[in-house]
Every structure is written in structure tokens, then in C-alpha cells.
Design an enzyme around this catalytic site. Structure first.
Site, PDB file in Angstrom:
ATOM      1  N   HIS A   8       0.842  -1.202   0.000  1.00 39.09           N
ATOM      2  CA  HIS A   8       0.000   0.000   0.000  1.00 39.09           C
ATOM      3  C   HIS A   8       0.876   1.251   0.000  1.00 39.09           C
ATOM      4  O   HIS A   8       0.364   2.357   0.014  1.00 39.09           O
ATOM      5  CB  HIS A   8      -0.889   0.028   1.253  1.00 39.09           C
ATOM      6  CG  HIS A   8      -2.024  -0.962   1.211  1.00 39.09           C
ATOM      7  ND1 HIS A   8      -3.018  -0.912   0.256  1.00 39.09           N
ATOM      8  CD2 HIS A   8      -2.315  -2.031   1.999  1.00 39.09           C
ATOM      9  CE1 HIS A   8      -3.875  -1.896   0.481  1.00 39.09           C
ATOM     10  NE2 HIS A   8      -3.469  -2.595   1.520  1.00 39.09           N
ATOM     11  N   ASN A   9       2.194   1.041   0.041  1.00 39.44           N
ATOM     12  CA  ASN A   9       3.141   2.162   0.131  1.00 39.44           C
ATOM     13  C   ASN A   9       3.454   2.688  -1.284  1.00 39.44           C
ATOM     14  O   ASN A   9       4.137   2.032  -2.067  1.00 39.44           O
ATOM     15  CB  ASN A   9       4.409   1.644   0.843  1.00 39.44           C
ATOM     16  CG  ASN A   9       5.461   2.710   1.016  1.00 39.44           C
ATOM     17  OD1 ASN A   9       5.584   3.624   0.201  1.00 39.44           O
ATOM     18  ND2 ASN A   9       6.245   2.581   2.073  1.00 39.44           N
ATOM     19  N   ASP A  68       9.411  -7.280   2.406  1.00 40.26           N
ATOM     20  CA  ASP A  68       9.416  -6.811   3.779  1.00 40.26           C
ATOM     21  C   ASP A  68      10.844  -6.352   4.067  1.00 40.26           C
ATOM     22  O   ASP A  68      11.809  -6.970   3.603  1.00 40.26           O
ATOM     23  CB  ASP A  68       8.976  -7.898   4.758  1.00 40.26           C
ATOM     24  CG  ASP A  68       8.527  -7.287   6.073  1.00 40.26           C
ATOM     25  OD1 ASP A  68       7.570  -6.483   6.067  1.00 40.26           O
ATOM     26  OD2 ASP A  68       9.146  -7.573   7.118  1.00 40.26           O
ATOM     27  N   THR A  69      10.950  -5.246   4.792  1.00 35.53           N
ATOM     28  CA  THR A  69      12.253  -4.618   5.001  1.00 35.53           C
ATOM     29  C   THR A  69      12.458  -4.328   6.471  1.00 35.53           C
ATOM     30  O   THR A  69      11.516  -3.954   7.171  1.00 35.53           O
ATOM     31  CB  THR A  69      12.310  -3.290   4.202  1.00 35.53           C
ATOM     32  OG1 THR A  69      12.196  -3.600   2.822  1.00 35.53           O
ATOM     33  CG2 THR A  69      13.616  -2.543   4.437  1.00 35.53           C
TER      34      THR A  69
HETATM   35  P1  IMP Z   1       7.874  -2.599   5.465  1.00 33.31           P
HETATM   36  O1  IMP Z   1       8.756  -3.440   4.638  1.00 33.31           O
HETATM   37  O2  IMP Z   1       6.987  -1.748   4.605  1.00 33.31           O
HETATM   38  O3  IMP Z   1       7.143  -3.349   6.529  1.00 33.31           O
HETATM   39  O4  IMP Z   1       8.816  -1.531   6.161  1.00 33.31           O
HETATM   40  C1  IMP Z   1       9.277  -1.602   7.493  1.00 33.31           C
HETATM   41  C2  IMP Z   1       9.740  -0.239   7.944  1.00 33.31           C
HETATM   42  O5  IMP Z   1      10.947   0.101   7.271  1.00 33.31           O
HETATM   43  C3  IMP Z   1       8.765   0.917   7.675  1.00 33.31           C
HETATM   44  O6  IMP Z   1       8.865   1.827   8.739  1.00 33.31           O
HETATM   45  C4  IMP Z   1       9.273   1.538   6.413  1.00 33.31           C
HETATM   46  O7  IMP Z   1       8.966   2.909   6.335  1.00 33.31           O
HETATM   47  C5  IMP Z   1      10.778   1.303   6.546  1.00 33.31           C
HETATM   48  N1  IMP Z   1      11.392   1.126   5.224  1.00 33.31           N
HETATM   49  C6  IMP Z   1      11.127   0.145   4.327  1.00 33.31           C
HETATM   50  N2  IMP Z   1      11.866   0.311   3.226  1.00 33.31           N
HETATM   51  C7  IMP Z   1      12.594   1.434   3.422  1.00 33.31           C
HETATM   52  C8  IMP Z   1      13.530   2.149   2.623  1.00 33.31           C
HETATM   53  O8  IMP Z   1      13.838   1.798   1.467  1.00 33.31           O
HETATM   54  N3  IMP Z   1      14.057   3.259   3.169  1.00 33.31           N
HETATM   55  C9  IMP Z   1      13.732   3.696   4.424  1.00 33.31           C
HETATM   56  N4  IMP Z   1      12.866   3.086   5.209  1.00 33.31           N
HETATM   57  C10 IMP Z   1      12.293   1.957   4.711  1.00 33.31           C
END
Ligand code: IMP
Length: 190
Positions: A8-9, A68-69
Site C-alpha cells: 500500500h506504500n 518486507d524490510t
Molecule cells: P515494510 O517493509 O513496509 O514493513 O517496512 C518496514 C519499515 O521500514 C517501515 O517503517 C518503512 O517505512 C521502513 N522502510 C522500508 N523500506 C525502506 C527504505 O527503502 N528506506 C527507508 N525506510 C524503509
């Protein structure tokens, strides 16, 4: 070829769209009518990436990939890691997350960190995982207004600019997500 990217991002979606070749038509969750929040309840980055990709395959019958990050900071024993999104609270507020991170980093000389992404690609025949890692360090203060999440406080190794000071193309060429996408694209072309 049509492929769903389960996020959704909108920042992520734009970043990834720029990295996939034009013969792959990338569909967002909105494109397929998925407006619900997909649960991220697993204790690992791998598990959450799989959870999101499987959700779309199982509920919409479409091949899908999800990422996932986590930001892993050495001085904090790998935190926030899998809890990066909700580090400062359930609302996933980037400013609050960065503030908490900078506060915890006070007094730590070693500011080394890395972003780790796992992309999970799920079809009715198989499941594949593609990792990507970007090393760097946590800045003393946020810098830049591009990107999203922790970008303003992350200085990638060998660069003078934070992720939030780079344009999307430069970030995509070196980032954790860029590397994982490169592996996925290679897989799709073989
Ligand atoms: P998710 O993978 O969307 O669950 O991200 C986990 C967290 O890491 C969230 O707070 C995201 O905003 C942050 N995040 C994910 N990818 C990046 C990136 O490429 N740069 C900075 N923050 C990130």
C-alpha cells in the site's frame, strides 16, 4: 506479463515500478481492489514477506510478490529489524521512528547499520525468496526530504548523500530493494 506487487506504500510502488522492465505490467493492491491491511504478524522479515504474497495469491488468485524490510543497527543488536515499521508505536510514523532511533544511538560511536529486504514471489506452482542488503550508517541528524521511512537518517556506504537526498533512480541502483528486485527480474526472465 501482469504481476501484483503487494504494497500500500506508494513510495515503494514507484521505486519498484522504475526497476522492472516495461514488459512486466506492475499492478498495485488498489489495481486489484485490495484495500485491506495485510497482516504482518510473523517474527521474521522472510515470514512477513511470504505472508503478504501468499495473502494475495490465496485471496485474489493472482501471482504476486511482496517485500518486507528491516533496518538492522549493530549498536542496537540488530533492532529495530523486523519491528522497523512500528518501532515507536503502532501508527508507523516515520518521524517518531527516526526520533526514537536517534535517541537510542546517543553515545554509540559505532553507527553501522544495514537495510535488509526480502522479496517473496508466490505463484500457484512455487514460492521463491530474493534477498537484498544495503550497508551504511545512521546519521546524527535527518538529511533530505525525498524517499520515505528511515531514508533521511541512512547514509549508504561509499556515498556522501543520505537516501533522502538521492533521486529515486540513484537509490534504486544501490538499495536493498533494488538488489532484491534485480534478482526477481532475473528469475522471471529465465
Ligand atoms: P515494510 O517493509 O513496509 O514493513 O517496512 C518496514 C519499515 O521500514 C517501515 O517503517 C518503512 O517505512 C521502513 N522502510 C522500508 N523500506 C525502506 C527504505 O527503502 N528506506 C527507508 N525506510 C524503509
Amino acid at each position: 506479463m501482469k504481476l501484483v506487487f503487494a504494497t500500500h506504500n506508494q513510495h515503494k510502488f514507484r521505486e519498484v515500478k522504475e526497476l522492472v522492465p516495461s514488459h512486466i505490467e506492475l499492478l498495485s493492491l488498489t489495481d486489484i481492489g485490495c484495500f485491506e491491511d495485510i497482516p504482518e504478524t510473523e517474527p521474521t522479515i522472510e515470514g512477513n514477506a511470504l505472508l503478504k504474497a501468499r495473502y494475495v495469491l490465496n485471496n485474489y488468485g493472482l501471482s504476486c510478490f511482496a517485500d518486507d524490510t528491516g533496518l538492522e543497527v549493530k549498536a542496537l543488536d540488530g533492532a529495530p529489524g523486523v519491528y522497523s515499521a512500528r518501532f515507536a508505536g503502532p501508527e508507523n510514523n516515520a518521524d517518531a521512528n527516526m526520533k526514537k532511533l536517534l535517541r537510542l544511538m546517543n553515545g554509540h560511536a559505532d553507527r553501522s547499520a544495514r537495510f535488509k529486504t526480502i522479496i517473496a514471489y508466490c505463484t500457484s506452482e512455487s514460492e521463491e525468496l530474493f534477498p537484498g542488503i544495503c550497508k551504511g550508517e545512521i546519521l546524527q541528524h535527518p538529511r533530505g526530504d525525498k524517499g520515505f521511512g528511515y531514508d533521511p537518517v541512512f547514509l549508504p556506504e561509499g556515498y556522501e548523500y543520505s537516501f533522502a537526498e538521492m533521486d529515486q533512480t540513484t537509490k534504486g541502483a544501490i538499495s536493498h530493494r533494488g538488489q532484491a528486485i534485480e534478482k526477481l527480474v532475473l528469475h522471471l526472465s529465465t
